[in-house]
Scaffold this active site. Structure first.
Site, PDB file in Angstrom:
ATOM      1  N   GLU A   2      17.738 -17.835  -7.589  1.00 48.05           N
ATOM      2  CA  GLU A   2      17.219 -16.573  -8.127  1.00 48.05           C
ATOM      3  C   GLU A   2      16.485 -16.834  -9.456  1.00 48.05           C
ATOM      4  O   GLU A   2      15.430 -16.255  -9.716  1.00 48.05           O
ATOM      5  CB  GLU A   2      18.369 -15.567  -8.296  1.00 48.05           C
ATOM      6  CG  GLU A   2      18.008 -14.262  -8.974  1.00 48.05           C
ATOM      7  CD  GLU A   2      16.889 -13.469  -8.295  1.00 48.05           C
ATOM      8  OE1 GLU A   2      16.467 -13.808  -7.198  1.00 48.05           O
ATOM      9  OE2 GLU A   2      16.415 -12.500  -8.933  1.00 48.05           O
ATOM     10  N   GLU A  41       7.748 -16.029 -10.133  1.00 50.03           N
ATOM     11  CA  GLU A  41       7.001 -14.794  -9.895  1.00 50.03           C
ATOM     12  C   GLU A  41       6.517 -14.148 -11.186  1.00 50.03           C
ATOM     13  O   GLU A  41       5.494 -13.487 -11.201  1.00 50.03           O
ATOM     14  CB  GLU A  41       7.774 -13.815  -9.006  1.00 50.03           C
ATOM     15  CG  GLU A  41       9.102 -13.359  -9.527  1.00 50.03           C
ATOM     16  CD  GLU A  41       9.869 -12.487  -8.513  1.00 50.03           C
ATOM     17  OE1 GLU A  41       9.316 -12.100  -7.486  1.00 50.03           O
ATOM     18  OE2 GLU A  41      11.055 -12.205  -8.783  1.00 50.03           O
ATOM     19  N   TRP A  75      -2.696  -2.746  -1.687  1.00 53.29           N
ATOM     20  CA  TRP A  75      -2.238  -4.115  -1.954  1.00 53.29           C
ATOM     21  C   TRP A  75      -2.930  -4.967  -0.907  1.00 53.29           C
ATOM     22  O   TRP A  75      -2.666  -4.846   0.284  1.00 53.29           O
ATOM     23  CB  TRP A  75      -0.706  -4.186  -1.807  1.00 53.29           C
ATOM     24  CG  TRP A  75      -0.117  -5.508  -2.141  1.00 53.29           C
ATOM     25  CD1 TRP A  75       0.053  -6.047  -3.382  1.00 53.29           C
ATOM     26  CD2 TRP A  75       0.424  -6.459  -1.220  1.00 53.29           C
ATOM     27  NE1 TRP A  75       0.662  -7.278  -3.287  1.00 53.29           N
ATOM     28  CE2 TRP A  75       0.900  -7.561  -1.977  1.00 53.29           C
ATOM     29  CE3 TRP A  75       0.565  -6.510   0.167  1.00 53.29           C
ATOM     30  CZ2 TRP A  75       1.500  -8.676  -1.402  1.00 53.29           C
ATOM     31  CZ3 TRP A  75       1.156  -7.614   0.745  1.00 53.29           C
ATOM     32  CH2 TRP A  75       1.617  -8.684  -0.036  1.00 53.29           C
ATOM     33  N   HIS A  78      19.729 -36.886  -4.251  1.00 55.80           N
ATOM     34  CA  HIS A  78      19.176 -37.182  -2.924  1.00 55.80           C
ATOM     35  C   HIS A  78      17.667 -36.940  -2.853  1.00 55.80           C
ATOM     36  O   HIS A  78      17.116 -36.861  -1.757  1.00 55.80           O
ATOM     37  CB  HIS A  78      19.885 -36.334  -1.863  1.00 55.80           C
ATOM     38  CG  HIS A  78      21.341 -36.635  -1.736  1.00 55.80           C
ATOM     39  ND1 HIS A  78      21.818 -37.856  -1.307  1.00 55.80           N
ATOM     40  CD2 HIS A  78      22.447 -35.891  -2.029  1.00 55.80           C
ATOM     41  CE1 HIS A  78      23.141 -37.844  -1.310  1.00 55.80           C
ATOM     42  NE2 HIS A  78      23.549 -36.659  -1.753  1.00 55.80           N
ATOM     43  N   LYS A 112      12.569 -16.005 -10.064  1.00 51.93           N
ATOM     44  CA  LYS A 112      12.147 -15.117 -11.155  1.00 51.93           C
ATOM     45  C   LYS A 112      11.103 -15.812 -12.040  1.00 51.93           C
ATOM     46  O   LYS A 112      10.112 -15.198 -12.423  1.00 51.93           O
ATOM     47  CB  LYS A 112      13.335 -14.762 -12.053  1.00 51.93           C
ATOM     48  CG  LYS A 112      14.240 -13.687 -11.537  1.00 51.93           C
ATOM     49  CD  LYS A 112      13.722 -12.317 -11.962  1.00 51.93           C
ATOM     50  CE  LYS A 112      14.371 -11.229 -11.130  1.00 51.93           C
ATOM     51  NZ  LYS A 112      14.038 -11.290  -9.696  1.00 51.93           N
ATOM     52  N   CYS A 144       0.811  -1.212   0.000  1.00 50.16           N
ATOM     53  CA  CYS A 144       0.000   0.000   0.000  1.00 50.16           C
ATOM     54  C   CYS A 144       0.846   1.264   0.000  1.00 50.16           C
ATOM     55  O   CYS A 144       1.916   1.300   0.599  1.00 50.16           O
ATOM     56  CB  CYS A 144      -0.888   0.040   1.238  1.00 50.16           C
ATOM     57  SG  CYS A 144      -1.940  -1.390   1.398  1.00 50.16           S
ATOM     58  N   ASN A 198      -1.594   2.068   5.531  1.00 52.95           N
ATOM     59  CA  ASN A 198      -0.671   1.021   5.068  1.00 52.95           C
ATOM     60  C   ASN A 198      -0.226   0.259   6.299  1.00 52.95           C
ATOM     61  O   ASN A 198       0.343   0.842   7.221  1.00 52.95           O
ATOM     62  CB  ASN A 198       0.530   1.670   4.366  1.00 52.95           C
ATOM     63  CG  ASN A 198       1.665   0.688   4.125  1.00 52.95           C
ATOM     64  OD1 ASN A 198       1.436  -0.512   4.023  1.00 52.95           O
ATOM     65  ND2 ASN A 198       2.880   1.201   4.034  1.00 52.95           N
ATOM     66  N   GLY A 199      -0.475  -1.052   6.319  1.00 48.94           N
ATOM     67  CA  GLY A 199      -0.049  -1.843   7.475  1.00 48.94           C
ATOM     68  C   GLY A 199      -1.118  -2.853   7.825  1.00 48.94           C
ATOM     69  O   GLY A 199      -1.994  -3.153   7.003  1.00 48.94           O
ATOM     70  N   LYS A 239       6.288  -4.516  -4.659  1.00 48.01           N
ATOM     71  CA  LYS A 239       7.707  -4.178  -4.786  1.00 48.01           C
ATOM     72  C   LYS A 239       8.372  -4.091  -3.427  1.00 48.01           C
ATOM     73  O   LYS A 239       9.502  -4.504  -3.240  1.00 48.01           O
ATOM     74  CB  LYS A 239       7.822  -2.836  -5.525  1.00 48.01           C
ATOM     75  CG  LYS A 239       9.245  -2.368  -5.776  1.00 48.01           C
ATOM     76  CD  LYS A 239       9.876  -3.180  -6.874  1.00 48.01           C
ATOM     77  CE  LYS A 239      11.315  -2.804  -7.154  1.00 48.01           C
ATOM     78  NZ  LYS A 239      12.023  -3.948  -7.762  1.00 48.01           N
ATOM     79  N   ARG A 258       5.338   0.338  -5.782  1.00 45.48           N
ATOM     80  CA  ARG A 258       5.192  -0.493  -4.592  1.00 45.48           C
ATOM     81  C   ARG A 258       4.275  -1.692  -4.834  1.00 45.48           C
ATOM     82  O   ARG A 258       4.256  -2.623  -4.022  1.00 45.48           O
ATOM     83  CB  ARG A 258       4.633   0.343  -3.437  1.00 45.48           C
ATOM     84  CG  ARG A 258       5.578   1.427  -2.989  1.00 45.48           C
ATOM     85  CD  ARG A 258       4.874   2.450  -2.140  1.00 45.48           C
ATOM     86  NE  ARG A 258       4.537   1.949  -0.820  1.00 45.48           N
ATOM     87  CZ  ARG A 258       5.353   1.995   0.226  1.00 45.48           C
ATOM     88  NH1 ARG A 258       6.543   2.510   0.092  1.00 45.48           N
ATOM     89  NH2 ARG A 258       4.973   1.527   1.390  1.00 45.48           N
TER      90      ARG A 258
HETATM   91  C1  G6P Z   1       9.240  -8.213  -2.311  1.00 46.93           C
HETATM   92  C2  G6P Z   1       9.490  -8.103  -3.801  1.00 46.93           C
HETATM   93  C3  G6P Z   1      10.775  -8.829  -4.172  1.00 46.93           C
HETATM   94  C4  G6P Z   1      11.924  -8.290  -3.332  1.00 46.93           C
HETATM   95  C5  G6P Z   1      11.624  -8.428  -1.837  1.00 46.93           C
HETATM   96  C6  G6P Z   1      12.678  -7.759  -0.981  1.00 46.93           C
HETATM   97  O1  G6P Z   1       8.903  -9.508  -1.977  1.00 46.93           O
HETATM   98  O2  G6P Z   1       8.415  -8.638  -4.536  1.00 46.93           O
HETATM   99  O3  G6P Z   1      11.064  -8.620  -5.544  1.00 46.93           O
HETATM  100  O4  G6P Z   1      13.090  -9.003  -3.647  1.00 46.93           O
HETATM  101  O5  G6P Z   1      10.387  -7.795  -1.550  1.00 46.93           O
HETATM  102  O6  G6P Z   1      12.653  -6.377  -1.196  1.00 46.93           O
HETATM  103  P1  G6P Z   1      13.812  -5.411  -0.765  1.00 46.93           P
HETATM  104  O7  G6P Z   1      13.326  -4.035  -1.118  1.00 46.93           O
HETATM  105  O8  G6P Z   1      13.980  -5.574   0.730  1.00 46.93           O
HETATM  106  O9  G6P Z   1      15.037  -5.813  -1.502  1.00 46.93           O
END
Ligand code: G6P
Length: 619
Positions: free
Chosen positions: A487, A494, A74, A510, A491, A2, A99-100, A614, A27
Site C-alpha cells: 500500500e 500514484e 476520464w 532472492h 501510494k 466519467c 460513461n463506458g 476515483k 470520480r
Molecule cells: C481506482 C482508484 C484507487 C482505488 C481503486 C479501487 O483505481 O484510483 O484509489 O483503490 O480504484 O476502488 P474501489 O472504489 O473499488 O475501492
C-alpha cells in the site's frame, strides 16, 4: 472515471448541470462539458482541465434553457482535448454523454463513415451520436430509436442523449456502468449516482443492468434487458451532506488523513452492539455483524478487490486465517474472473470496494454469483451497485472520500476486516471469549493510537526532500506489514510518480537486493511482532549495500533497530507501541504521510493524480 448528469425541466439547467458535475468530481476527470437546448437548438460548452475552466467558459458564454446534459470525461479512447470532450454531437441533431467503452466502436465507425457520417473525435462515444441520428430516421419514437441503437452496440455503457426531433425527452440506457434517475417536484434528472443529484433531490430510481428508456417531465418509461416495461422503485437516499469542502486543509487527502480517528470510531460504532448493531456473533462480544454473516461452517472465503481495497483485502486475509483458521484467497478482481478459478471450496465471495462501483470487482462478484457462490460486499456507499446486488453487505463509515488516493476508506476497510475476523474466530471456536475481548479492547484503542501516530508527520517531513529526489525506491515488510508495504509503494507511485516496489522482507535476498546501490531509498516497516529480529537483519543487509534506509516503526521496534544499526538518526519515523495485530492500522499513518508530503514537496496534483480515477467503471 466519467460522470454523467442530465436534467429536463430545471429552470436554469446549466447551473444544475455544473453543480452536478462538481459533485461528480470525486470520480476523476480530465475534461468536462455541458449541452443545453435553447431556442435555436443545442448549445455546447466544453473545457479541458478542471471544472473551473468550464465554469469560466460558461461565465463568458452563458447557456439558457431547461433541458441539458453534462459530463466529466476520464479519457479512454482518444486524447484529452476539446474535440474528445463530451457532449459529443452528431451534427446539430444529437448530443450524447457516455460513461463506458463501446467495444465494437471500430466496426461501427467504418459502417457509419460508409453511410456518410463524418467523425470529429477519436472517441468511441461518437458512434453512439451518429447511431442515434441514423436510428431516428428509421423509427417513429425515441424509444424505438434507442432500441435500434442498443441492438448494435457491445460493451459497457451508461448514456444520456438529447435528440433535436424529441425536444421534451432524454434517451438513457445502462449496461455495466452505473446510472440513476432523480425526481424532484420541479424537474427530472439523470446521473451516474445519487451523489450527482444530491443538491436537487433525494428521490432516486436506480436502474438495473440492461435497462433503457426515455424520460421527460411527464413520464419515465423504462424497459429491461428483455425489452419488457420495468418498474424500478424510487429509493429515498440519505440527505446529502452538500458539497464536501477542504475545511482549511491544503488538500482533501490531508483532511481525510486527519479524519481517520473519527472514521475508525464511527465504523467501530456502527458494529458495536451498544450502538444498536445486533446480529450474528454467537455470544456476548462488543461487536456484531448483520444477520447472515455466519462464518461457523464456511470452508473458504474470497476477498476480491482492486487498488488500495485489494491491499486492505491482503491484510484481511492474514487476520482471517490467523484469528479464524478460515482459508482466504485475496485476489485482484480483474484477474480472478478470467482465470477460471476453482470456486469449490469458497463459501463466500466478498467484494471490497470504497465506491462499490469498480467494474472489475463488480464483475468478479457477478462471476461468483453465477457459479452459485454467496456474495457480499464491503463498501463505503450503501446505495452502490455492489451493495444492492450482493447477498449482504457491510458498510464502512468513512463518509465521502474525495482524494483519489484512498486513505480513510482504506482505514475503515481494515477496521471492518479485523472486526469480521475476530467475530469469525469466535464463531468458529478458534478465539476464546477472553481473547476476543482482548482484541475488541485493542480495536477500541485504534482511534487514539491513530491520533497519536499523526505526530509522525513532523519526522516524515524532514525525510521527504531526500525521497523526492529518488527515481525509484523499495518498501519492505513481513507479515501484515508486507501488504502494508504494498500500500505504501502504491501510494508513493500514484501521488508522487516515483517508481516504488514492495517486497516481503524475506524475498529481498532472492532478487531485489541486486537493485540496491548507494542512495537507493529503502522504506522498512517494523513492529513488535515475531518477525522483528529477522526484519532488522534485512535492513542491515540493505544498509550494508548503501541503501538510504527509512524506518517506519513502532517506538520500541525502532529503538531496537537503532541499537543494532548505526547512522539511522533522522531516518526513523515512529508511532506509539501497539500489539502486532493492529500495527498495520497504526503504521498506515506514516505511510500515508510519506506519500502525501513527498507529493506536496514535488508539487504534483495530490487530490487528482494524473491518469487516475476515483472509481473505475471500465475494464
Ligand atoms: C481506482 C482508484 C484507487 C482505488 C481503486 C479501487 O483505481 O484510483 O484509489 O483503490 O480504484 O476502488 P474501489 O472504489 O473499488 O475501492
Amino acid at each position: 472515471m466519467c460522470g454523467i448528469i442530465g436534467t429536463i425541466g430545471f429552470p436554469d439547467a446549466a447551473d444544475a448541470l455544473l453543480q452536478g458535475l462538481r459533485r461528480l468530481e470525486y470520480r476523476g476527470y480530465d475534461s468536462a462539458g455541458i449541452a443545453v437546448r435553447d431556442d435555436s437548438g443545442f448549445a455546447v460548452r466544453r473545457a479541458v482541465g478542471k471544472l473551473n475552466a468550464l465554469a469560466n467558459v460558461l461565465n463568458d458564454a452563458p447557456l439558457h434553457g431547461t433541458t441539458g446534459i453534462g459530463h466529466t470525461r476520464w479519457a479512454t479512447h482518444g486524447g484529452v482535448n476539446m474535440a474528445n470532450a463530451h457532449p459529443i454531437m452528431s451534427g446539430d441533431r444529437v448530443a450524447v454523454v457516455h460513461n463506458g467503452i463501446i467495444e465494437n466502436h471500430r466496426i461501427l465507425r467504418q459502417a457509419l463513415s460508409a453511410k456518410g457520417y463524418t467523425f470529429h473525435s477519436q472517441t468511441d462515444t461518437e458512434v453512439l451520436a451518429h447511431l442515434f441520428a441514423d436510428a431516428v430516421d428509421q423509427t417513429t419514437t425515441l424509444m424505438e430509436a434507442t432500441e435500434t441503437v442498443i441492438a448494435q452496440i457491445e460493451g459497457a455503457y451508461a448514456f444520456a442523449v438529447m435528440v433535436a426531433d424529441y425536444p421534451d425527452h432524454l434517451a438513457i440506457a445502462r449496461q455495466a456502468s452505473p446510472l440513476a434517475i432523480g425526481i424532484s417536484d420541479a424537474a427530472v434528472f439523470v446521473g451516474s449516482d445519487a451523489i450527482a443529484m444530491g443538491d436537487v433531490t433525494q428521490r432516486v430510481m436506480f436502474l438495473k443492468d440492461g435497462d433503457y428508456g426515455t424520460i421527460s417531465k411527464q413520464d419515465i418509461v423504462i424497459k429491461d434487458a428483455s425489452a419488457q416495461l420495468a418498474n424500478r422503485d424510487i429509493t429515498i437516499v440519505a440527505a446529502s451532506p452538500g458539497l464536501v469542502t477542504k475545511e482549511g486543509y491544503q488538500h482533501f487527502m490531508e483532511k481525510e488523513i486527519h479524519e481517520q480517528p473519527d472514521t475508525v470510531m464511527r465504523t467501530l460504532g456502527a458494529f458495536s452492539k451498544t450502538d444498536g448493531a445486533d446480529g450474528t456473533d454467537g455470544a456476548d462480544g462488543a461487536f456484531a455483524l448483520p444477520d447472515g454473516f455466519d462464518f461457523s461452517n464456511m470452508t473458504g472465503l474470497a476477498y476480491l478487490a482492486a487498488g488500495t481495497s485489494y491491499n486492505a483485502g491482503l491484510i484481511g486475509r492474514y487476520w482471517m486465517e490467523q484469528l479464524a483458521d478460515l482459508p482466504v484467497v485475496t485476489e485482484s478482481a480483474s484477474e480472478f474472473r478470467y482465470r477460471q478459478p476453482s470456486t469449490r471450496h469458497i463459501s463466500l465471495a466478498m467484494g471490497i470496494s470504497q465506491s462499490g462501483e469498480s467494474l472489475d470487482t463488480l464483475m468478479a462478484l457477478r462471476y461468483m454469483a453465477d457459479k452459485g457462490v454467496d456474495t457480499a460486499a464491503l463498501v463505503n456507499v450503501d446505495s452502490s451497485t455492489m451493495a444492492r446486488e450482493s447477498g449482504g453487505y457491510l458498510l464502512t463509515r468513512a463518509g465521502p472520500e474525495i482524494g483519489v488516493a484512498s486513505t480513510k476508506s482504506y482505514m475503515a476497510q481494515l477496521t471492518v476486516l479485523l472486526i469480521m475476523a475476530t467475530i469469525a474466530g469466535h464463531q468458529r471456536g478458534v478465539l476464546s471469549d477472553a481473547r476476543r475481548a482482548e482484541i475488541e479492547q485493542m480495536l477500541a484503542s485504534v482511534p487514539r493510537l491513530i491520533g497519536a501516530a499523526m505526530a509522525s508527520a513532523a519526522t516524515i517531513k524532514a525525510i521527504v526532500p531526500r525521497l523526492a529526489q529518488a527515481k525509484s525506491c523499495l518498501y519492505l515488510g513481513r507479515g501484515t506489514l508486507y501488504p502494508l508495504a504494498m500500500e505504501g509503494a502504491l501510494k508513493l507511485k500514484e501521488l508522487s510518480y516515483i517508481h516504488a516496489e514492495a517486497y516481503a522482507s524475506g524475498e529481498m535476498k532472492h532478487g531485489p537486493i541486486a537493485l540496491i546501490e548507494d542512495g537507493l531509498p529503502v522504506v522498512a516497516l517494523l513492529a513488535n511482532d515475531e518477525h522483528l529480529s529477522k526484519s532488522i537483519s534485512n535492513v542491515v543487509e540493505a544498509k550494508a549495500r548503501g541503501a538510504d534506509v527509512i524506518i517506519i516503526a513502532t517506538e520500541s521496534a525502532a529503538k531496537l533497530a537503532m541499537d543494532e544499526i548505526e547512522g539511522l538518526d533522522g531516518h526513523v519515523a515512529t508511532v506509539p507501541d501497539c500489539d502486532a495485530l493492529i500495527a498495520p492500522l497504526i503504521l498506515s499513518l506514516p505511510i500515508q504521510f510519506l506519500a502525501y508530503l513527498t507529493a506536496v514537496h514535488k508539487g504534483t496534483d495530490v487530490d487528482q493524480p494524473r491518469n487516475l480515477a476515483k472509481s473505475v467503471t471500465v475494464e
